[in-house]
Design a protein around this motif. Structure first.
Motif, mmCIF file in Angstrom:
data_model
loop_
_atom_site.group_PDB
_atom_site.id
_atom_site.type_symbol
_atom_site.label_atom_id
_atom_site.label_comp_id
_atom_site.label_asym_id
_atom_site.label_seq_id
_atom_site.Cartn_x
_atom_site.Cartn_y
_atom_site.Cartn_z
ATOM 1 N N LEU A 92 0.972 -1.244 0.341
ATOM 2 C CA LEU A 92 -0.438 -0.079 -0.046
ATOM 3 C C LEU A 92 0.822 1.224 0.169
ATOM 4 C CD1 LEU A 92 -2.608 -0.896 2.487
ATOM 5 C CD2 LEU A 92 -2.864 -1.252 0.286
ATOM 6 N N PRO A 93 0.574 2.310 -0.819
ATOM 7 C CA PRO A 93 0.964 3.503 -1.296
ATOM 8 C C PRO A 93 0.757 4.346 0.660
ATOM 9 C CG PRO A 93 -0.645 3.858 -2.080
ATOM 10 C CD PRO A 93 -0.611 2.168 -1.297
ATOM 11 N N LYS A 94 2.468 5.168 0.529
ATOM 12 C CA LYS A 94 1.755 6.225 2.090
ATOM 13 C C LYS A 94 2.462 6.930 2.251
ATOM 14 C CE LYS A 94 4.423 1.994 4.720
ATOM 15 N NZ LYS A 94 5.555 1.694 5.507
ATOM 16 N N PHE A 95 1.451 7.530 2.202
ATOM 17 C CA PHE A 95 1.001 9.836 2.142
ATOM 18 C C PHE A 95 1.594 10.391 2.984
ATOM 19 C CE2 PHE A 95 -2.075 7.530 -0.599
ATOM 20 C CZ PHE A 95 -1.423 7.719 -2.034
ATOM 21 N N LYS A 96 2.022 11.464 3.065
ATOM 22 C CA LYS A 96 3.196 11.844 3.902
ATOM 23 C C LYS A 96 2.567 13.045 3.772
ATOM 24 C CE LYS A 96 7.369 10.528 4.960
ATOM 25 N NZ LYS A 96 9.132 10.305 4.871
ATOM 26 N N LYS A 97 1.830 13.968 5.017
ATOM 27 C CA LYS A 97 0.330 14.835 5.251
ATOM 28 C C LYS A 97 1.551 16.613 5.256
ATOM 29 C CE LYS A 97 -2.683 17.607 8.189
ATOM 30 N NZ LYS A 97 -3.209 17.599 9.537
ATOM 31 N N LYS A 98 1.447 17.117 4.195
ATOM 32 C CA LYS A 98 2.346 18.551 4.367
ATOM 33 C C LYS A 98 1.578 19.538 4.599
ATOM 34 C CE LYS A 98 4.961 17.189 0.737
ATOM 35 N NZ LYS A 98 5.431 17.371 -1.147
ATOM 36 N N ASN A 99 2.525 20.116 5.646
ATOM 37 C CA ASN A 99 2.032 21.208 6.454
ATOM 38 C C ASN A 99 1.913 22.378 5.973
ATOM 39 O OD1 ASN A 99 0.439 19.386 9.006
ATOM 40 N ND2 ASN A 99 2.118 19.329 9.872
ATOM 41 N N VAL A 100 0.907 23.162 5.087
ATOM 42 C CA VAL A 100 1.253 24.348 4.503
ATOM 43 C C VAL A 100 1.753 25.516 5.599
ATOM 44 C CG1 VAL A 100 0.724 26.143 2.479
ATOM 45 C CG2 VAL A 100 0.701 23.532 2.691
ATOM 46 N N GLN A 101 2.775 26.423 5.816
ATOM 47 C CA GLN A 101 2.865 27.144 7.182
ATOM 48 C C GLN A 101 1.634 28.402 6.431
ATOM 49 O OE1 GLN A 101 6.135 28.064 7.391
ATOM 50 N NE2 GLN A 101 6.959 26.528 8.287
ATOM 51 N N THR A 102 0.112 28.541 7.030
ATOM 52 C CA THR A 102 -0.298 30.135 6.676
ATOM 53 C C THR A 102 0.210 31.338 7.635
ATOM 54 O OG1 THR A 102 -1.862 29.764 8.644
ATOM 55 C CG2 THR A 102 -2.097 28.577 6.656
ATOM 56 N N LYS A 103 -0.152 32.597 7.367
ATOM 57 C CA LYS A 103 0.605 33.216 8.016
ATOM 58 C C LYS A 103 -0.260 33.266 8.944
ATOM 59 C CE LYS A 103 2.137 35.845 3.294
ATOM 60 N NZ LYS A 103 1.312 37.443 2.580
ATOM 61 N N LYS A 104 0.824 33.975 9.754
ATOM 62 C CA LYS A 104 -1.320 34.444 11.010
ATOM 63 C C LYS A 104 -1.481 35.820 11.121
ATOM 64 C CE LYS A 104 1.999 31.110 14.055
ATOM 65 N NZ LYS A 104 2.583 30.677 15.331
ATOM 66 N N VAL A 105 -2.727 35.637 11.862
ATOM 67 C CA VAL A 105 -3.334 36.661 11.417
ATOM 68 C C VAL A 105 -2.492 37.339 13.355
ATOM 69 C CG1 VAL A 105 -5.353 38.383 11.815
ATOM 70 C CG2 VAL A 105 -5.136 35.888 10.454
ATOM 71 N N LYS A 106 -1.682 38.961 12.905
ATOM 72 C CA LYS A 106 -2.109 39.182 14.134
ATOM 73 C C LYS A 106 -2.774 40.416 14.464
ATOM 74 C CE LYS A 106 3.245 40.882 12.115
ATOM 75 N NZ LYS A 106 3.622 41.556 11.981
ATOM 76 N N SER A 107 -3.360 39.708 16.508
ATOM 77 C CA SER A 107 -4.155 40.639 17.185
ATOM 78 C C SER A 107 -3.460 41.594 17.218
ATOM 79 C CB SER A 107 -4.578 39.231 17.869
ATOM 80 O OG SER A 107 -3.640 38.988 18.701
ATOM 81 N N LYS A 108 -4.681 42.490 17.108
ATOM 82 C CA LYS A 108 -4.512 43.404 17.996
ATOM 83 C C LYS A 108 -5.008 43.978 19.499
ATOM 84 C CE LYS A 108 -5.582 46.853 13.455
ATOM 85 N NZ LYS A 108 -6.094 47.841 13.125
ATOM 86 N N GLU A 109 -3.997 44.727 20.454
ATOM 87 C CA GLU A 109 -3.703 44.811 21.686
ATOM 88 C C GLU A 109 -4.885 45.942 21.556
ATOM 89 O OE1 GLU A 109 -0.166 45.409 23.312
ATOM 90 O OE2 GLU A 109 0.849 43.861 22.585
ATOM 91 N N LYS A 110 -6.329 44.928 22.397
ATOM 92 C CA LYS A 110 -7.150 45.657 22.960
ATOM 93 C C LYS A 110 -6.610 46.338 24.286
ATOM 94 C CE LYS A 110 -10.680 43.364 21.454
ATOM 95 N NZ LYS A 110 -12.295 42.793 22.053
ATOM 96 N N LYS A 111 -6.580 48.696 23.904
ATOM 97 C CA LYS A 111 -6.868 49.483 24.437
ATOM 98 C C LYS A 111 -7.880 48.945 25.827
ATOM 99 C CE LYS A 111 -3.534 51.625 22.168
ATOM 100 N NZ LYS A 111 -3.663 53.407 21.046
ATOM 101 N N PRO A 112 -7.195 49.185 27.325
ATOM 102 C CA PRO A 112 -8.661 49.342 27.930
ATOM 103 C C PRO A 112 -8.964 50.612 27.916
ATOM 104 C CG PRO A 112 -6.379 50.415 29.093
ATOM 105 C CD PRO A 112 -5.432 49.881 27.587
ATOM 106 N N TYR A 113 -10.811 50.479 27.761
ATOM 107 C CA TYR A 113 -11.739 51.519 27.782
ATOM 108 C C TYR A 113 -11.282 52.406 28.831
ATOM 109 C CZ TYR A 113 -16.820 53.502 27.413
ATOM 110 O OH TYR A 113 -17.650 54.058 26.997
ATOM 111 N N THR A 114 -11.713 54.093 27.970
ATOM 112 C CA THR A 114 -11.924 55.017 28.984
ATOM 113 C C THR A 114 -13.215 55.281 29.115
ATOM 114 O OG1 THR A 114 -10.461 56.154 27.765
ATOM 115 C CG2 THR A 114 -9.637 55.514 30.022
ATOM 116 N N PRO A 115 -13.653 56.094 29.387
ATOM 117 C CA PRO A 115 -14.891 57.432 28.761
ATOM 118 C C PRO A 115 -14.335 58.577 28.130
ATOM 119 C CG PRO A 115 -14.793 57.459 31.186
ATOM 120 C CD PRO A 115 -14.063 56.607 30.930
ATOM 121 N N PHE A 116 -13.083 59.450 28.293
ATOM 122 C CA PHE A 116 -12.920 59.925 28.236
ATOM 123 C C PHE A 116 -11.908 60.253 27.058
ATOM 124 C CE2 PHE A 116 -12.404 60.379 33.050
ATOM 125 C CZ PHE A 116 -13.795 61.011 32.795
#
Length: 233
Positions: A92-116
């Motif tokens: 039987l054939p043996k297939f290797k999984k190739k992990n394609v690197q995807t671009k990681k989405v940079k999460s923006k840091e949430k600033k603390p909420y201020t009403p002013f």
């Protein structure tokens, strides 16, 4: 997440349900894909194979096409009676999984909420008022700008001159130890040449040249010459 699930479901079905028809023929089961559900009818062995194909496709472990290739190989091996009781893993054939690197989405840091609202930045006029330029005449403003421009040009010319002069910097002179070593080597060579010349002269003064062995004579230390006494007249 929903888009990923839709893509994997479409991978299982294939264009015009061609990928889904191949497992139906090979396993002998009827397969139906509707929404989030996959229904199948057939033998127990065929249902196990269908379940493995579907789970590997949805979990992104193996493409359904690879499972179809393995099932086709097994169908061919079943026809050979000699290989009926043997292990088929080597065929039987043996297939290797190739992990394609995807671009990681940079999460923006949430600033603390201020009403002013944030503080207002000073305008150009406010900055001129603070520095006192606002009250200067146009002529003085122009002269000040010209002076700043001249200072920047002077800094740039000095930097360019320093870069040009760096190419003409002389290399470092060799240390004194190197010069002493070279001087000692020259003295050794001169002493060796002098001793060879002296031995050659002594060898030429000998009368019986044929009976003398030249190699023994050269290797032997030079004999001291007898001191000649001056005759008094």
């Amino acid at each position: 997440m929903q888009e990923r699930f839709v893509k994997r479901r479409q991978r299982l079905v294939g264009p015009n349900s061609s990928t889904l028809k191949a497992p139906e023929i090979l396993t002998g089961c009827y397969i139906l894909v509707q929404g989030n559900t996959v229904a199948a009818m057939g033998s127990f062995k065929g249902l196990k194979q269908v379940r493995r194909i579907v789970e590997d496709c949805i979990e992104n472990k193996m493409h359904p096409v690879y499972h179809i290739k393995i099932l086709m190989m097994k169908k061919e091996l079943e026809k050979d009676p000699a290989l009926k009781d043997e292990n088929w893993d080597r065929f039987l054939p043996k297939f290797k999984k190739k992990n394609v690197q995807t671009k990681k989405v940079k999460s923006k840091e949430k600033k603390p909420y201020t009403p002013f609202p944030p503080p207002q930045q000073p305008s150009k006029i406010d900055q001129e008022l603070e520095s006192g330029e606002y009250f200067l005449s146009e002529k003085k403003k122009l002269t000040k700008k010209w002076q700043e421009k001249q200072e920047k040009q002077a800094e740039k010319t000095a930097e360019n001159k320093r870069k040009r002069e760096a190419a003409f910097v002389p290399p470092k002179e060799p240390s004194k130890q190197d010069s002493n070593n070279s001087g000692n080597m020259e003295e050794d060579v001169a002493a060796l040449a002098k001793s060879l010349k002296q031995k050659a002269k002594e060898f030429g003064k000998q009368k019986s040249l044929q009976n003398i062995n030249a190699e023994e004579y050269i290797s032997a230390p030079a004999a001291e010459q007898p001191s000649k006494k001056k005759k008094k007249s």
